[in-house]
Design a protein around this motif. Structure first.
Motif, PDB file in Angstrom:
ATOM      1  N   GLU A 154       0.828  -1.205   0.000  1.00 14.99           N
ATOM      2  CA  GLU A 154       0.000   0.000   0.000  1.00 14.99           C
ATOM      3  C   GLU A 154       0.866   1.261   0.000  1.00 14.99           C
ATOM      4  O   GLU A 154       0.513   2.272  -0.633  1.00 14.99           O
ATOM      5  N   ALA A 155       1.982   1.217   0.690  1.00 14.27           N
ATOM      6  CA  ALA A 155       2.887   2.368   0.705  1.00 14.27           C
ATOM      7  C   ALA A 155       3.474   2.602  -0.674  1.00 14.27           C
ATOM      8  O   ALA A 155       3.587   3.747  -1.134  1.00 14.27           O
ATOM      9  N   LEU A 157       2.126   1.826  -3.544  1.00 15.13           N
ATOM     10  CA  LEU A 157       1.077   2.372  -4.398  1.00 15.13           C
ATOM     11  C   LEU A 157       0.858   3.859  -4.130  1.00 15.13           C
ATOM     12  O   LEU A 157       0.552   4.629  -5.044  1.00 15.13           O
ATOM     13  N   SER A 158       1.045   4.277  -2.890  1.00 16.33           N
ATOM     14  CA  SER A 158       0.845   5.683  -2.535  1.00 16.33           C
ATOM     15  C   SER A 158       1.884   6.602  -3.171  1.00 16.33           C
ATOM     16  O   SER A 158       1.667   7.806  -3.273  1.00 16.33           O
ATOM     17  N   ASP A 160       2.614   6.650  -6.240  1.00 14.49           N
ATOM     18  CA  ASP A 160       2.072   7.022  -7.555  1.00 14.49           C
ATOM     19  C   ASP A 160       3.182   7.102  -8.604  1.00 14.49           C
ATOM     20  O   ASP A 160       3.346   8.114  -9.296  1.00 14.49           O
ATOM     21  N   TRP A 181      10.625   8.346   4.007  1.00 16.37           N
ATOM     22  CA  TRP A 181      10.634   6.946   4.391  1.00 16.37           C
ATOM     23  C   TRP A 181      11.977   6.601   5.026  1.00 16.37           C
ATOM     24  O   TRP A 181      13.013   7.213   4.722  1.00 16.37           O
TER      25      TRP A 181
END
Length: 222
Positions: A154-155, A157-158, A160, A181
């Motif tokens: 999910e990270a 995908l964030s 982009d 990060w």
């Protein structure tokens, strides 16, 4: 039935000779997603034979294949690894462990050649220069923008990510660094690949990769 903890994306273009060894080295709980990027040597059939999920990506480019695999991933953690047998999937838990423990957000495998011919000199020089620039730009301690990496799906995908060519690994690193990060690299053995590289094995491929990455660096600086 073993639960899938990690999906491993293998961008693939004509790697039928390497896939049996690569896919047989996956740890328990790791699922292989082989993204066939237009192979003509039966790579997709080999991948299916060895139990991998096969995704077909018609658009040529490392980034196109890698991102197609990310979009197909459903496990909490997504890892990336070359499909050419230059890196051992057995080393993936060393990158995945800190992600699962929550101590790091992006783990990178720093390539350490196992033989003199593992990594062409022209590619090493380009990588050394790029890593130096990245340390200056981001302040992150990095020595290799290597192909083996892991992060939470999910990270990822964030972030982009938009690059669909050779700049995909660099864009991932730059966006992750910009998002603050926790990024760390660990040493991973790097062996001679099976077959000829489409990027670092040729001067032309290296120049194309440098051009893609230079564009991203200019955009970051602007």
């Amino acid at each position: 039935m073993t639960q899938t903890r990690v999906d491993v994306v293998f961008p693939c273009l004509n790697e039928a000779g390497a896939l049996p060894w690569v896919l047989s080295r996956l740890p328990r709980g790791y699922r292989a997603i082989v993204v066939d990027n237009g192979s003509t040597d039966g790579s997709a059939d080999v991948a299916l034979e060895y139990g991998a999920v096969v995704v077909h990506e018609a658009r040529r480019g490392f980034g196109a294949a890698a991102h197609a695999g990310l979009l197909h991933s459903t496990a909490p953690i997504t890892a990336f690894c070359d499909a050419d047998a230059s890196m051992d999937p057995h080393d993936l838990p060393r990158l995945v462990g800190p992600i699962e423990a929550g101590t790091d957000d992006l783990m990178l495998g720093r390539r350490r050649p196992t033989t003199r011919g593992s990594w062409p000199v022209h590619a090493q020089i380009a990588n050394t220069y790029l890593s130096w620039r990245l340390r200056r730009i981001t302040g992150v301690t990095i020595h290799d923008l290597g192909p083996m990496r892991a992060a939470r799906r999910e990270a990822l995908l964030s972030l982009d990510l938009q690059d669909r060519r050779s700049g995909y690994p660099l864009e991932m690193f730059l966006r992750a660094a910009d998002a603050r990060w926790r990024i760390r690299e660990i040493d991973t053995p790097y062996a001679p690949r099976v077959g000829r590289s489409k990027v670092t094995g040729t001067v032309r491929g290296t120049i194309t990769a440098i051009a893609d990455m230079s564009r991203l660096l200019r955009e970051t600086a602007s």
